[in-house]
Motif scaffolding. Structure first.
Motif, PDB file in Angstrom:
ATOM      1  N   PHE A   1      82.253   3.770   6.482  1.00  0.00           N
ATOM      2  CA  PHE A   1      80.945   3.889   6.748  1.00  0.00           C
ATOM      3  C   PHE A   1      80.476   4.428   7.899  1.00  0.00           C
ATOM      4  CE2 PHE A   1      76.693   2.091   7.796  1.00  0.00           C
ATOM      5  CZ  PHE A   1      75.914   2.480   6.541  1.00  0.00           C
ATOM      6  N   ARG A   2      79.568   5.225   7.945  1.00  0.00           N
ATOM      7  CA  ARG A   2      78.962   6.061   8.993  1.00  0.00           C
ATOM      8  C   ARG A   2      77.438   5.821   9.208  1.00  0.00           C
ATOM      9  NH1 ARG A   2      83.541   5.249   9.830  1.00  0.00           N
ATOM     10  NH2 ARG A   2      85.244   6.571  10.493  1.00  0.00           N
ATOM     11  N   SER A   3      77.301   5.554  10.507  1.00  0.00           N
ATOM     12  CA  SER A   3      75.498   5.642  10.652  1.00  0.00           C
ATOM     13  C   SER A   3      75.305   5.650  12.173  1.00  0.00           C
ATOM     14  CB  SER A   3      74.890   4.120  10.171  1.00  0.00           C
ATOM     15  OG  SER A   3      73.628   4.214  10.643  1.00  0.00           O
ATOM     16  N   SER A   4      74.634   6.650  12.546  1.00  0.00           N
ATOM     17  CA  SER A   4      74.586   7.084  13.807  1.00  0.00           C
ATOM     18  C   SER A   4      73.454   5.819  14.455  1.00  0.00           C
ATOM     19  CB  SER A   4      73.652   8.319  14.345  1.00  0.00           C
ATOM     20  OG  SER A   4      72.619   8.601  13.366  1.00  0.00           O
ATOM     21  N   ASP A   5      72.365   5.466  13.657  1.00  0.00           N
ATOM     22  CA  ASP A   5      71.534   4.172  14.129  1.00  0.00           C
ATOM     23  C   ASP A   5      72.219   3.195  14.403  1.00  0.00           C
ATOM     24  OD1 ASP A   5      69.279   5.937  14.220  1.00  0.00           O
ATOM     25  OD2 ASP A   5      68.648   5.587  12.298  1.00  0.00           O
ATOM     26  N   GLY A   6      73.420   2.822  13.168  1.00  0.00           N
ATOM     27  CA  GLY A   6      74.283   1.744  13.356  1.00  0.00           C
ATOM     28  C   GLY A   6      74.797   1.571  14.629  1.00  0.00           C
ATOM     29  N   HIS A   7      75.755   2.739  15.037  1.00  0.00           N
ATOM     30  CA  HIS A   7      76.371   2.986  16.200  1.00  0.00           C
ATOM     31  C   HIS A   7      75.619   2.822  17.306  1.00  0.00           C
ATOM     32  CE1 HIS A   7      79.959   5.103  18.011  1.00  0.00           C
ATOM     33  NE2 HIS A   7      79.898   3.917  18.621  1.00  0.00           N
ATOM     34  N   LEU A   8      74.502   3.140  17.344  1.00  0.00           N
ATOM     35  CA  LEU A   8      73.473   2.689  18.582  1.00  0.00           C
ATOM     36  C   LEU A   8      73.187   1.353  18.659  1.00  0.00           C
ATOM     37  CD1 LEU A   8      71.861   3.760  21.057  1.00  0.00           C
ATOM     38  CD2 LEU A   8      70.183   4.387  19.318  1.00  0.00           C
ATOM     39  N   LEU A   9      72.972   0.857  17.553  1.00  0.00           N
ATOM     40  CA  LEU A   9      72.613  -0.620  17.423  1.00  0.00           C
ATOM     41  C   LEU A   9      73.668  -1.602  17.801  1.00  0.00           C
ATOM     42  CD1 LEU A   9      70.523  -2.842  16.680  1.00  0.00           C
ATOM     43  CD2 LEU A   9      71.703  -2.788  14.477  1.00  0.00           C
ATOM     44  N   TYR A  10      75.003  -1.027  17.675  1.00  0.00           N
ATOM     45  CA  TYR A  10      76.041  -1.744  18.037  1.00  0.00           C
ATOM     46  C   TYR A  10      76.202  -1.565  19.548  1.00  0.00           C
ATOM     47  CZ  TYR A  10      80.872  -3.498  18.002  1.00  0.00           C
ATOM     48  OH  TYR A  10      82.120  -4.727  18.456  1.00  0.00           O
ATOM     49  N   ALA A  11      75.869  -0.635  20.080  1.00  0.00           N
ATOM     50  CA  ALA A  11      76.184  -0.414  21.614  1.00  0.00           C
ATOM     51  C   ALA A  11      75.152  -1.161  22.242  1.00  0.00           C
ATOM     52  CB  ALA A  11      75.823   1.048  21.949  1.00  0.00           C
ATOM     53  N   ARG A  12      73.799  -1.386  21.716  1.00  0.00           N
ATOM     54  CA  ARG A  12      73.026  -2.146  22.279  1.00  0.00           C
ATOM     55  C   ARG A  12      73.131  -3.436  22.154  1.00  0.00           C
ATOM     56  NH1 ARG A  12      67.083  -0.617  20.113  1.00  0.00           N
ATOM     57  NH2 ARG A  12      66.678  -1.967  22.157  1.00  0.00           N
ATOM     58  N   ALA A  13      73.767  -3.911  21.015  1.00  0.00           N
ATOM     59  CA  ALA A  13      74.136  -5.510  20.671  1.00  0.00           C
ATOM     60  C   ALA A  13      75.342  -5.738  21.988  1.00  0.00           C
ATOM     61  CB  ALA A  13      74.597  -5.641  19.477  1.00  0.00           C
ATOM     62  N   VAL A  14      76.258  -4.866  21.991  1.00  0.00           N
ATOM     63  CA  VAL A  14      77.353  -4.968  22.984  1.00  0.00           C
ATOM     64  C   VAL A  14      76.727  -5.194  24.476  1.00  0.00           C
ATOM     65  CG1 VAL A  14      79.620  -4.227  23.844  1.00  0.00           C
ATOM     66  CG2 VAL A  14      79.000  -4.075  21.508  1.00  0.00           C
ATOM     67  N   GLU A  15      75.936  -4.446  24.849  1.00  0.00           N
ATOM     68  CA  GLU A  15      74.930  -4.556  25.998  1.00  0.00           C
ATOM     69  C   GLU A  15      74.484  -5.916  25.987  1.00  0.00           C
ATOM     70  OE1 GLU A  15      71.687  -2.354  28.707  1.00  0.00           O
ATOM     71  OE2 GLU A  15      72.303  -1.377  26.874  1.00  0.00           O
ATOM     72  N   GLY A  16      73.943  -6.234  25.008  1.00  0.00           N
ATOM     73  CA  GLY A  16      73.051  -7.508  25.044  1.00  0.00           C
ATOM     74  C   GLY A  16      73.947  -8.840  25.084  1.00  0.00           C
ATOM     75  N   THR A  17      75.239  -8.772  24.850  1.00  0.00           N
ATOM     76  CA  THR A  17      76.209  -9.681  25.044  1.00  0.00           C
ATOM     77  C   THR A  17      76.682  -9.714  26.435  1.00  0.00           C
ATOM     78  OG1 THR A  17      77.997  -8.638  24.447  1.00  0.00           O
ATOM     79  CG2 THR A  17      76.845  -9.794  22.498  1.00  0.00           C
ATOM     80  N   GLY A  18      76.495  -8.882  27.182  1.00  0.00           N
ATOM     81  CA  GLY A  18      77.022  -8.823  28.657  1.00  0.00           C
ATOM     82  C   GLY A  18      78.143  -8.096  28.879  1.00  0.00           C
ATOM     83  N   ASP A  19      78.848  -7.768  27.713  1.00  0.00           N
ATOM     84  CA  ASP A  19      79.775  -6.884  27.816  1.00  0.00           C
ATOM     85  C   ASP A  19      79.544  -5.370  28.184  1.00  0.00           C
ATOM     86  OD1 ASP A  19      82.517  -5.898  27.621  1.00  0.00           O
ATOM     87  OD2 ASP A  19      82.840  -6.839  25.760  1.00  0.00           O
ATOM     88  N   ILE A  20      79.376  -5.407  29.552  1.00  0.00           N
ATOM     89  CA  ILE A  20      78.824  -4.060  30.098  1.00  0.00           C
ATOM     90  C   ILE A  20      80.070  -2.798  29.947  1.00  0.00           C
ATOM     91  CG2 ILE A  20      78.137  -2.623  31.938  1.00  0.00           C
ATOM     92  CD1 ILE A  20      76.258  -4.801  30.913  1.00  0.00           C
ATOM     93  N   THR A  21      81.396  -3.275  30.262  1.00  0.00           N
ATOM     94  CA  THR A  21      82.234  -2.218  30.085  1.00  0.00           C
ATOM     95  C   THR A  21      82.367  -1.701  28.528  1.00  0.00           C
ATOM     96  OG1 THR A  21      83.747  -3.172  31.983  1.00  0.00           O
ATOM     97  CG2 THR A  21      84.838  -1.582  30.576  1.00  0.00           C
ATOM     98  N   ALA A  22      82.520  -2.644  27.939  1.00  0.00           N
ATOM     99  CA  ALA A  22      82.673  -2.196  26.202  1.00  0.00           C
ATOM    100  C   ALA A  22      81.289  -1.451  25.885  1.00  0.00           C
ATOM    101  CB  ALA A  22      82.825  -3.349  25.339  1.00  0.00           C
ATOM    102  N   ALA A  23      80.237  -1.791  26.427  1.00  0.00           N
ATOM    103  CA  ALA A  23      79.081  -1.118  25.889  1.00  0.00           C
ATOM    104  C   ALA A  23      78.899   0.214  26.436  1.00  0.00           C
ATOM    105  CB  ALA A  23      77.583  -1.892  26.531  1.00  0.00           C
ATOM    106  N   LEU A  24      79.412   0.660  27.620  1.00  0.00           N
ATOM    107  CA  LEU A  24      79.457   1.788  28.192  1.00  0.00           C
ATOM    108  C   LEU A  24      80.401   2.691  27.344  1.00  0.00           C
ATOM    109  CD1 LEU A  24      79.665   1.003  32.136  1.00  0.00           C
ATOM    110  CD2 LEU A  24      77.947   2.214  30.792  1.00  0.00           C
ATOM    111  N   ASN A  25      81.670   2.119  26.787  1.00  0.00           N
ATOM    112  CA  ASN A  25      82.420   2.991  26.107  1.00  0.00           C
ATOM    113  C   ASN A  25      81.669   3.119  24.602  1.00  0.00           C
ATOM    114  OD1 ASN A  25      84.411   2.846  27.814  1.00  0.00           O
ATOM    115  ND2 ASN A  25      85.295   0.869  27.057  1.00  0.00           N
ATOM    116  N   GLU A  26      80.970   2.192  24.240  1.00  0.00           N
ATOM    117  CA  GLU A  26      80.023   2.584  22.931  1.00  0.00           C
ATOM    118  C   GLU A  26      79.226   3.463  23.078  1.00  0.00           C
ATOM    119  OE1 GLU A  26      80.887   1.429  20.069  1.00  0.00           O
ATOM    120  OE2 GLU A  26      82.702   0.322  20.576  1.00  0.00           O
ATOM    121  N   TYR A  27      78.108   3.177  24.222  1.00  0.00           N
ATOM    122  CA  TYR A  27      77.289   4.418  24.301  1.00  0.00           C
ATOM    123  C   TYR A  27      77.770   5.896  24.859  1.00  0.00           C
ATOM    124  CZ  TYR A  27      73.445   1.227  25.108  1.00  0.00           C
ATOM    125  OH  TYR A  27      72.396   0.432  24.816  1.00  0.00           O
TER     126      TYR A  27
END
Length: 248
Positions: A156-182
């Motif tokens: 499954f692929r979704s650009s909106d879903g991928h962006l949401l995942y990056a924002r969720a990871v950022e929201g959990t405070g995992d900044i390094t992982a969030a930067l990688n996702e973004y």
């Protein structure tokens, strides 16, 4: 010249141009020039309105205007359909309308009810649930739902879903992982939101030079983009300009 006559001339000319450009029968030109307002009204009803019903852009415009006048209409319609027939499709539709209207709690409840049986791992329903959870401020639950979505639907692929995942990871405070996702999501995201959010996180994490580079990329891309793209992306373009001015 009377404003009424001037308006009539403008409408007649506009309709005549439409006749020629769309290949309508040329007898419309004669009718329009002879019968003024009445001919314009008949032409609009007979020739223009039917086309608008089949034009996706026109339908979106009409829906946008209708939603501004009565933003809860689609949600009420969906609720009535679900009350009349409790089907997966009707529940999904009400969940989407609840999500669109900002009723995240109700949307989450409906999505959770829908994720059963044959639909237990439906990727679109899981993505909808994740959006509702994020709207409720539940970053970790959003991340967990999206992790489960990918585990159950690896293709499954979704650009909106991928962006949401990056924002969720950022929201959990995992900044390094969030930067990688973004960094990953900006490669194919169809808009400037992902770049803007990535740049903001780079800025907050102390990497001002890369943030500046990303903000400049937003402006460079928008400068050569079509006008409609610039209108759609205006909030992110303005944000980039504002942040660059601050960083300078």
């Amino acid at each position: 010249m009377s404003p009424i006559i001037l308006l009539s001339i403008v409408l007649q000319i506009a309709c005549c141009v439409h006749v020629v450009r769309t290949g309508r029968p040329l007898y419309w030109v004669f009718i329009l020039l002879v019968f003024s307002y009445l001919a314009v009204l008949i032409y609009v009803i007979a020739e223009i309105l039917p086309d608008l019903r089949h034009n996706p852009a026109a339908r979106r415009t009409v829906r946008t205007m209708r939603n501004r006048i009565d933003p809860e209409r689609d949600k009420r319609d969906a609720a009535r359909l679900l009350q009349a027939a409790d089907t997966p499709e009707n529940r999904r539709r009400l969940a989407e309308e609840s999500l669109r209207s900002g009723d995240y709690a109700h949307a989450a409840e409906l999505y959770e009810q829908s994720l059963k049986g044959l639909y237990a791992t439906d990727p679109n329903l899981m993505l909808g649930l994740a959006k509702a959870q994020f709207g409720l401020g539940q970053a970790q639950q959003t991340r967990d739902t999206l992790d489960a979505l990918i585990a159950a639907n690896p293709t499954f692929r979704s650009s909106d879903g991928h962006l949401l995942y990056a924002r969720a990871v950022e929201g959990t405070g995992d900044i390094t992982a969030a930067l990688n996702e973004y960094e990953a999501v900006v490669q194919g995201y169809p808009g400037e939101e992902a770049r803007a959010r990535y740049a903001l996180l780079l800025q907050r994490s102390g990497d001002a030079s890369r943030a500046v580079s990303m903000f400049k990329e937003i402006l460079t891309r928008s400068d050569v983009a079509p006008k409609y793209y610039q209108r759609e992306q205006r909030p992110w373009i303005e944000l980039a300009r504002k942040e660059l001015a601050t960083l300078a």
